[in-house]
Design a protein around this motif. Structure first.
Motif, PDB file in Angstrom:
ATOM      1  N   LEU A  70       4.774  -0.094 -40.674  1.00 37.31           N
ATOM      2  CA  LEU A  70       4.517   0.328 -39.331  1.00 37.31           C
ATOM      3  C   LEU A  70       5.915   0.671 -38.509  1.00 37.31           C
ATOM      4  CD1 LEU A  70       2.026  -2.401 -38.072  1.00 37.31           C
ATOM      5  CD2 LEU A  70       1.467  -0.044 -38.614  1.00 37.31           C
ATOM      6  N   ALA A  71       6.243   1.554 -39.264  1.00 36.54           N
ATOM      7  CA  ALA A  71       7.687   2.279 -38.626  1.00 36.54           C
ATOM      8  C   ALA A  71       7.202   3.506 -37.610  1.00 36.54           C
ATOM      9  CB  ALA A  71       8.525   2.924 -39.767  1.00 36.54           C
ATOM     10  N   ALA A  72       8.027   3.847 -36.762  1.00 36.06           N
ATOM     11  CA  ALA A  72       7.782   5.003 -36.045  1.00 36.06           C
ATOM     12  C   ALA A  72       7.682   6.265 -36.645  1.00 36.06           C
ATOM     13  CB  ALA A  72       9.097   5.327 -35.079  1.00 36.06           C
ATOM     14  N   ALA A  73       6.403   6.644 -36.450  1.00 34.47           N
ATOM     15  CA  ALA A  73       6.073   7.810 -37.318  1.00 34.47           C
ATOM     16  C   ALA A  73       5.583   9.111 -36.350  1.00 34.47           C
ATOM     17  CB  ALA A  73       4.858   7.510 -38.164  1.00 34.47           C
ATOM     18  N   GLY A  74       5.643   9.116 -35.249  1.00 34.52           N
ATOM     19  CA  GLY A  74       5.196  10.263 -34.142  1.00 34.52           C
ATOM     20  C   GLY A  74       5.021   9.774 -32.997  1.00 34.52           C
ATOM     21  N   PHE A  75       4.262  10.441 -32.304  1.00 30.18           N
ATOM     22  CA  PHE A  75       3.935  10.209 -30.690  1.00 30.18           C
ATOM     23  C   PHE A  75       2.829  10.703 -30.330  1.00 30.18           C
ATOM     24  CE2 PHE A  75       6.355  14.004 -29.792  1.00 30.18           C
ATOM     25  CZ  PHE A  75       5.877  14.415 -28.957  1.00 30.18           C
ATOM     26  N   LEU A  76       2.281  10.424 -29.373  1.00 34.28           N
ATOM     27  CA  LEU A  76       0.929  11.141 -28.438  1.00 34.28           C
ATOM     28  C   LEU A  76       1.023  11.060 -27.263  1.00 34.28           C
ATOM     29  CD1 LEU A  76      -1.580   9.493 -27.948  1.00 34.28           C
ATOM     30  CD2 LEU A  76      -2.028   9.413 -30.498  1.00 34.28           C
ATOM     31  N   ILE A  77       0.249  11.843 -26.376  1.00 35.32           N
ATOM     32  CA  ILE A  77       0.253  11.696 -25.071  1.00 35.32           C
ATOM     33  C   ILE A  77      -0.990  11.918 -24.547  1.00 35.32           C
ATOM     34  CG2 ILE A  77       1.133  12.911 -22.754  1.00 35.32           C
ATOM     35  CD1 ILE A  77       3.467  13.748 -24.591  1.00 35.32           C
ATOM     36  N   LEU A  78      -1.479  11.021 -23.869  1.00 34.97           N
ATOM     37  CA  LEU A  78      -2.903  11.262 -22.947  1.00 34.97           C
ATOM     38  C   LEU A  78      -2.715  11.579 -21.621  1.00 34.97           C
ATOM     39  CD1 LEU A  78      -4.606   8.116 -24.581  1.00 34.97           C
ATOM     40  CD2 LEU A  78      -4.609  10.349 -25.597  1.00 34.97           C
ATOM     41  N   ILE A  79      -3.555  12.615 -20.981  1.00 41.21           N
ATOM     42  CA  ILE A  79      -3.201  12.870 -19.700  1.00 41.21           C
ATOM     43  C   ILE A  79      -5.050  12.826 -19.183  1.00 41.21           C
ATOM     44  CG2 ILE A  79      -2.920  14.574 -17.866  1.00 41.21           C
ATOM     45  CD1 ILE A  79      -0.693  15.678 -19.987  1.00 41.21           C
ATOM     46  N   GLY A  80      -5.206  12.093 -17.705  1.00 39.34           N
ATOM     47  CA  GLY A  80      -6.308  12.010 -17.111  1.00 39.34           C
ATOM     48  C   GLY A  80      -6.719  10.598 -17.235  1.00 39.34           C
ATOM     49  N   CYS A  81      -5.868   9.713 -17.612  1.00 43.66           N
ATOM     50  CA  CYS A  81      -6.224   8.356 -17.733  1.00 43.66           C
ATOM     51  C   CYS A  81      -6.948   7.559 -16.425  1.00 43.66           C
ATOM     52  CB  CYS A  81      -5.173   7.381 -18.123  1.00 43.66           C
ATOM     53  SG  CYS A  81      -4.366   7.969 -19.748  1.00 43.66           S
ATOM     54  N   ARG A  82      -6.712   8.287 -15.440  1.00 44.95           N
ATOM     55  CA  ARG A  82      -7.397   7.811 -14.175  1.00 44.95           C
ATOM     56  C   ARG A  82      -8.359   8.729 -13.376  1.00 44.95           C
ATOM     57  NH1 ARG A  82      -2.810   4.317 -10.703  1.00 44.95           N
ATOM     58  NH2 ARG A  82      -2.721   2.725 -12.144  1.00 44.95           N
ATOM     59  N   SER A  83      -8.521   9.996 -14.375  1.00 45.59           N
ATOM     60  CA  SER A  83      -9.691  10.709 -13.696  1.00 45.59           C
ATOM     61  C   SER A  83     -10.993  10.155 -13.384  1.00 45.59           C
ATOM     62  CB  SER A  83      -9.682  11.614 -15.079  1.00 45.59           C
ATOM     63  OG  SER A  83     -10.772  12.884 -14.492  1.00 45.59           O
ATOM     64  N   PRO A  84     -11.123  10.568 -12.251  1.00 41.31           N
ATOM     65  CA  PRO A  84     -12.649  10.207 -11.649  1.00 41.31           C
ATOM     66  C   PRO A  84     -13.886  11.075 -12.507  1.00 41.31           C
ATOM     67  CG  PRO A  84     -11.639  11.775 -10.143  1.00 41.31           C
ATOM     68  CD  PRO A  84     -10.643  11.515 -11.159  1.00 41.31           C
ATOM     69  N   HIS A  85     -13.372  11.918 -13.183  1.00 40.52           N
ATOM     70  CA  HIS A  85     -14.437  12.708 -13.978  1.00 40.52           C
ATOM     71  C   HIS A  85     -14.606  12.193 -15.496  1.00 40.52           C
ATOM     72  CE1 HIS A  85     -14.487  15.536 -10.740  1.00 40.52           C
ATOM     73  NE2 HIS A  85     -13.112  15.769 -10.835  1.00 40.52           N
ATOM     74  N   GLN A  86     -13.650  11.201 -15.807  1.00 41.71           N
ATOM     75  CA  GLN A  86     -13.570  10.425 -17.064  1.00 41.71           C
ATOM     76  C   GLN A  86     -13.486  11.597 -18.150  1.00 41.71           C
ATOM     77  OE1 GLN A  86     -17.338   8.266 -15.719  1.00 41.71           O
ATOM     78  NE2 GLN A  86     -16.531   6.700 -17.030  1.00 41.71           N
TER      79      GLN A  86
END
Length: 184
Positions: A70-86
């Motif tokens: 479980l070593a660092a292998a990359g990254f990811l970003i999510l946007i819209g986590c509070r979107s009223p439109h889900q």
């Protein structure tokens, strides 16, 4: 008589988890974005943009930890986590070692986070049309093509188009019932 073809034993699925990115991880994140293997497919951010994404509540910035250790292998970003439109966007996913199954494993965790933890109705992304490896992964993981944004970003060779793909919560549940997704 022909020699028997070698028997391929199926590889065990890669193991991955997501942990929140910390300030101390940003040198690693920036090094992945600036890697020549990744640059043709992404628009790198400045450090300040990543710092803001770590702090801003509408974003989730994760380090992908993968493999047996479980070593660092990359990254990811999510946007819209509070979107009223889900409607939640997978803004970026970069994996350091390609072809090991870490991207697929991380994407499955990200879908679970999006639908189970963040209550998304729709989980979407865009991918440069010439990034056939990533697009193949997304489609094999149940994302459906919605359309193409023609010549939407400027790349090293000129303007490039983006394919927009998405998955709906009901589609995710159908895949889960078919044992194609992580369980709750």
């Amino acid at each position: 008589m022909q020699p028997a073809a070698p028997v391929r034993t199926p590889r065990a699925p890669a193991r991955a988890r997501l942990r929140p990115t910390m300030q101390s991880d940003l040198d690693f994140v920036l090094s992945l974005e600036r890697d020549p293997d990744n640059l043709p497919f992404i628009t790198p951010w400045e450090r300040t943009q990543h710092e803001a994404a770590i702090r801003f509540p509408d974003f989730r910035h994760f380090v992908i930890e993968a493999g047996d250790d479980l070593a660092a292998a990359g990254f990811l970003i999510l946007i819209g986590c509070r979107s009223p439109h889900q409607s939640l966007e997978l803004k970026r996913m970069v994996v350091q070692r390609k072809g090991q199954g870490f991207g697929r494993a991380a994407l499955r965790v990200a879908k679970k986070v999006a639908f189970d933890d963040l209550g998304a109705h729709r989980f979407w992304l865009d991918v440069r049309t010439r990034n056939t490896r990533a697009r193949g992964l997304y489609e094999s993981e149940g994302f459906a093509l919605e359309g193409t944004l023609r010549e939407a970003v400027r790349g090293p060779g000129g303007f490039e188009s983006l394919a927009v793909l998405s998955m709906l919560q009901a589609e995710f549940e159908t895949r889960r019932q078919g044992a194609l997704e992580l369980v709750r």
